[in-house]
Design an enzyme around this catalytic site. Structure first.
Site, PDB file in Angstrom:
ATOM      1  N   HIS A  79       0.811  -1.220   0.000  1.00 15.73           N
ATOM      2  CA  HIS A  79       0.000   0.000   0.000  1.00 15.73           C
ATOM      3  C   HIS A  79       0.843   1.268   0.000  1.00 15.73           C
ATOM      4  O   HIS A  79       0.377   2.322   0.425  1.00 15.73           O
ATOM      5  CB  HIS A  79      -0.944  -0.003   1.215  1.00 15.73           C
ATOM      6  N   CYS A 108       4.142  13.910  -7.692  1.00 22.00           N
ATOM      7  CA  CYS A 108       3.298  14.870  -8.402  1.00 22.00           C
ATOM      8  C   CYS A 108       2.217  14.136  -9.193  1.00 22.00           C
ATOM      9  O   CYS A 108       2.505  13.147  -9.878  1.00 22.00           O
ATOM     10  CB  CYS A 108       4.145  15.717  -9.346  1.00 22.00           C
ATOM     11  N   CYS A 116       3.245  15.279 -13.214  1.00 30.08           N
ATOM     12  CA  CYS A 116       4.474  14.907 -13.931  1.00 30.08           C
ATOM     13  C   CYS A 116       5.225  13.744 -13.292  1.00 30.08           C
ATOM     14  O   CYS A 116       6.285  13.353 -13.777  1.00 30.08           O
ATOM     15  CB  CYS A 116       5.406  16.109 -14.034  1.00 30.08           C
ATOM     16  N   CYS A 135       4.347  21.126  -6.900  1.00 30.02           N
ATOM     17  CA  CYS A 135       5.467  20.371  -7.449  1.00 30.02           C
ATOM     18  C   CYS A 135       6.566  21.334  -7.914  1.00 30.02           C
ATOM     19  O   CYS A 135       6.324  22.188  -8.777  1.00 30.02           O
ATOM     20  CB  CYS A 135       4.984  19.526  -8.628  1.00 30.02           C
ATOM     21  N   CYS A 154       7.198  21.127 -11.764  1.00 31.20           N
ATOM     22  CA  CYS A 154       6.189  21.852 -12.543  1.00 31.20           C
ATOM     23  C   CYS A 154       6.395  23.360 -12.415  1.00 31.20           C
ATOM     24  O   CYS A 154       6.240  24.105 -13.398  1.00 31.20           O
ATOM     25  CB  CYS A 154       4.786  21.484 -12.070  1.00 31.20           C
TER      26      CYS A 154
END
Length: 327
Positions: free
Chosen positions: A113, A121, A124, A145, A148
């Site tokens: 899990h 992110c 991306c 992020c 980004c």
């Protein structure tokens, strides 16, 4: 399951002090859509920030250390865990997701899990260590992020239209969320069931500290129980270890249910591995029910009484403590 880590200070879900029982956490906060709802996402951020702190401070329990000792003796094929606390890694087991192209390098411990180790992110796939963002999570916010953000900075310089940056979310698998490594996990389970790269198959299945409610876990347990029953040379090979029994639908899957404290059981195993005493069993007393035996373990607290319910009389073999042969 979660019951293995409770004594390390990490609460489970459904016991009297569990996260669901005490209201600290609700199942709707663990739904795959939680990140789409601002208020729910904020609540989960705060909870996970606290859980990360608890997990960071926690030390492996005797159960985790017993697994490591078994690994050193060459008797541990694989550990599949539902927990996200990384205590198996702290205990020294190799840890991580399997790679399909390199089965010979499969880690000893596979987290089913995810973990609280990283954030990723949603746009991306950039990853960052979670501990770098605890100060943001504790306020109920998800960090933007940085990859980004860097791309957006470069777009602004060349006068391109702005786009929204992605957010970083914990790399844990939530309810109703497709597992990002489902194919890798399925292949790992089949490799272990059919024999690893050395053609080694499991001959004992130990399931501990879990109520077995997740469909994927149920399927894996059924598969491994079938394998160990075929490999069996007698004795108990599918063992369920927890304070509470499972429902009757599991009667034909497990050979026995061992009711007792997980950590006391583990301490017994560690002492057996270390050969600190020769006689592990002080006495074994049959009850009126011929399928039930009480095992009293020498040199352990009075609580160390395990009730084993199964199909035959049994005893614990000190030299092979996970092998419980028939009498």
């Amino acid at each position: 399951g979660a019951g293995v880590s409770v004594s390390a200070g990490i609460p489970d879900f459904c016991s009297s002090q569990g996260l669901f029982t005490t209201g600290v956490l609700s199942k709707d906060l663990l739904d795959a859509n939680v990140w789409k709802t601002t208020t729910k996402a904020s609540s989960l951020c705060k909870i996970l920030a606290k859980m990360h702190q608890e997990c960071s401070q926690a030390s492996p329990t005797p159960f985790h250390l017993a697994l490591k000792m078994l690994d050193k003796k060459g008797g541990l094929l694989r550990v599949y865990i539902q927990n996200i606390d990384l205590l198996e890694s702290k205990a020294g087991l190799s840890f991580g997701m399997p790679e399909m192209h390199s089965p010979q390098d499969m880690p000893r411990c596979i987290p089913l899990h995810g973990t609280l180790e990283t954030l990723a992110c949603i746009k991306c796939c950039y990853q960052s260590p979670l501990h770098l963002h605890v100060s943001t999570l504790v306020t109920g916010c998800l960090p933007l992020c940085p990859a980004c953000e860097q791309i957006e900075h470069e777009r602004r310089i060349i006068h391109k239209r702005p786009r929204a940056s992605g957010i970083l979310i914990p790399t844990i698998v939530l309810y109703d969320q497709p597992h990002p490594a489902a194919d890798h996990l399925a292949q790992a389970i089949m490799r272990d069931a059919n024999g690893d790269s050395r053609k080694v198959k499991p001959d004992v299945l130990l399931v501990a500290g879990t109520s077995l409610k997740i469909p994927g876990i149920i399927a894996a347990v059924h598969k491994f129980a079938q394998v160990v029953s075929q490999e069996s040379r007698g004795g108990y090979r599918s063992i369920y270890l927890d304070q509470k029994p499972l429902s009757s639908k599991w009667n034909d899957i497990f050979d026995t249910w061992m009711s007792g404290d997980l950590q006391i059981f583990a301490q017994h195993l560690i002492r057996s591995f270390s050969h600190q005493f020769d006689q592990s069993i002080d006495d074994a007393i049959c009850s009126k029910d011929s399928t039930t035996i009480s095992i009293l373990v020498q040199d352990l607290p009075s609580e160390a009484i395990f009730f084993l319910k199964g199909k035959n009389y049994i005893f614990l073999d000190v030299d092979h403590p996970f092998y419980i042969p028939e009498i």
